[in-house]
Design a protein around this motif. Sequence first.
Motif, PDB file in Angstrom:
ATOM      1  N   ALA A 206       0.837  -1.202   0.000  1.00  0.00           N
ATOM      2  CA  ALA A 206       0.000   0.000   0.000  1.00  0.00           C
ATOM      3  C   ALA A 206       0.872   1.251   0.000  1.00  0.00           C
ATOM      4  O   ALA A 206       2.028   1.238   0.445  1.00  0.00           O
ATOM      5  CB  ALA A 206      -0.915  -0.004   1.211  1.00  0.00           C
ATOM      6  N   ILE A 207       0.287   2.349  -0.512  1.00  0.00           N
ATOM      7  CA  ILE A 207       0.947   3.659  -0.512  1.00  0.00           C
ATOM      8  C   ILE A 207       0.289   4.521   0.554  1.00  0.00           C
ATOM      9  O   ILE A 207      -0.939   4.650   0.599  1.00  0.00           O
ATOM     10  CB  ILE A 207       0.849   4.336  -1.889  1.00  0.00           C
ATOM     11  CG1 ILE A 207       1.602   3.522  -2.929  1.00  0.00           C
ATOM     12  CG2 ILE A 207       1.391   5.758  -1.824  1.00  0.00           C
ATOM     13  CD1 ILE A 207       1.478   4.088  -4.348  1.00  0.00           C
ATOM     14  N   VAL A 208       1.110   5.063   1.448  1.00  0.00           N
ATOM     15  CA  VAL A 208       0.616   5.956   2.494  1.00  0.00           C
ATOM     16  C   VAL A 208       0.995   7.376   2.097  1.00  0.00           C
ATOM     17  O   VAL A 208       2.182   7.674   1.908  1.00  0.00           O
ATOM     18  CB  VAL A 208       1.208   5.595   3.861  1.00  0.00           C
ATOM     19  CG1 VAL A 208       0.674   6.538   4.936  1.00  0.00           C
ATOM     20  CG2 VAL A 208       0.885   4.147   4.214  1.00  0.00           C
ATOM     21  N   ALA A 209      -0.018   8.246   1.959  1.00  0.00           N
ATOM     22  CA  ALA A 209       0.213   9.631   1.547  1.00  0.00           C
ATOM     23  C   ALA A 209      -0.399  10.573   2.582  1.00  0.00           C
ATOM     24  O   ALA A 209      -1.505  10.321   3.081  1.00  0.00           O
ATOM     25  CB  ALA A 209      -0.397   9.893   0.175  1.00  0.00           C
ATOM     26  N   ARG A 210       0.340  11.649   2.875  1.00  0.00           N
ATOM     27  CA  ARG A 210      -0.158  12.657   3.812  1.00  0.00           C
ATOM     28  C   ARG A 210      -0.507  13.916   3.034  1.00  0.00           C
ATOM     29  O   ARG A 210       0.347  14.544   2.390  1.00  0.00           O
ATOM     30  CB  ARG A 210       0.878  12.973   4.880  1.00  0.00           C
ATOM     31  CG  ARG A 210       0.415  14.069   5.851  1.00  0.00           C
ATOM     32  CD  ARG A 210       1.432  14.327   6.936  1.00  0.00           C
ATOM     33  NE  ARG A 210       0.996  15.393   7.832  1.00  0.00           N
ATOM     34  CZ  ARG A 210       0.145  15.244   8.844  1.00  0.00           C
ATOM     35  NH1 ARG A 210      -0.357  14.044   9.092  1.00  0.00           N
ATOM     36  NH2 ARG A 210      -0.186  16.267   9.606  1.00  0.00           N
ATOM     37  N   LEU A 211      -1.797  14.301   3.091  1.00  0.00           N
ATOM     38  CA  LEU A 211      -2.253  15.504   2.406  1.00  0.00           C
ATOM     39  C   LEU A 211      -2.023  16.717   3.307  1.00  0.00           C
ATOM     40  O   LEU A 211      -2.144  16.634   4.534  1.00  0.00           O
ATOM     41  CB  LEU A 211      -3.727  15.392   2.039  1.00  0.00           C
ATOM     42  CG  LEU A 211      -4.013  14.539   0.778  1.00  0.00           C
ATOM     43  CD1 LEU A 211      -3.929  13.049   1.100  1.00  0.00           C
ATOM     44  CD2 LEU A 211      -5.387  14.863   0.191  1.00  0.00           C
TER      45      LEU A 211
END
Length: 303
Positions: A206-211
């Motif tokens: 999975a890809i974890v992205a912080r907006l």
Amino acid sequence: MSPKAKKGKNSITPHLRPVARPRSPTPPESPPPRSLPPETMDVTSIRNELLSALRLDVAAMFKAELREALAETLSSIKTELLAFNTELSSSLSAVRQDVASLKSTVSDVELSLSTCTDDIVALRAKVEHLTQEAAKMEDKCDDLESRSRRQNIRIIGMPEDDPNSASAANVSKLLMEAFSLVKEPLIDRSHRALAPKPAPGNRPRAIVARLHYYNDCNEILRKARELQRITLRNMSISVFPDYTPKTARARAAFTEVRHLLRGIDGVRFGILFPARLRITYAGVQRDFTSPEEAKTFIKTLNK
């Protein structure tokens, strides 16, 4: 009159008195009875007296020997009893000393056990208090970690063919195309999940992205719930909130319950943060924190 026997040390000498011969009486008309001669009567008396004296001597000798044997035996028994009494007295003294020592030791142990018992009771109370505090701290830490992830999203299904697929710029473009956003959302950072790289053909990480903005994160998650699975660029992706492992496990426990609720008409349901299932049926709203309680409620609905 029978003759008397004179006893000597080892022999018996009889002393006989002369017997006067009676004068011959006038012959009776009938013949007189026959009697033993005097010599026979003297021998029988002597024999009887000798046997009697011999018996007395044997009895006296036997008594004397028996008395000596008994005296020796009693003397040896007394000696043994005295020795046994002495040994028993010393043994009793040693036993008394050991018992006194044991009593002292037991008293010390009782005192130590009493002190230890008091300490254990105090420690148990402290442990219970610390356990409660640890549970509270664990919940607080989980809450703080969850709050730090509020602006994170987790993208599942994006292949790892391109090494730059998890870059912030690439993820921003992907989100704009997938959810038809007006502009690319601003992403502070993004990376693959911290797990070993899978072999070719296996499920990608999975890809974890912080907006950067919470509003952008909230809008993307709302559209992801509506669209469920998104097909884009010949790949199928899903977007979920980035929960802590504890919260993710608790929410995953309701997966089977949600599948059961989808087959019932007139039921609305949803999972509230962190892991609470809310079911609304016929205007009645109920919340469940345990899957078992929710399954029991679903059985009543099916009836």
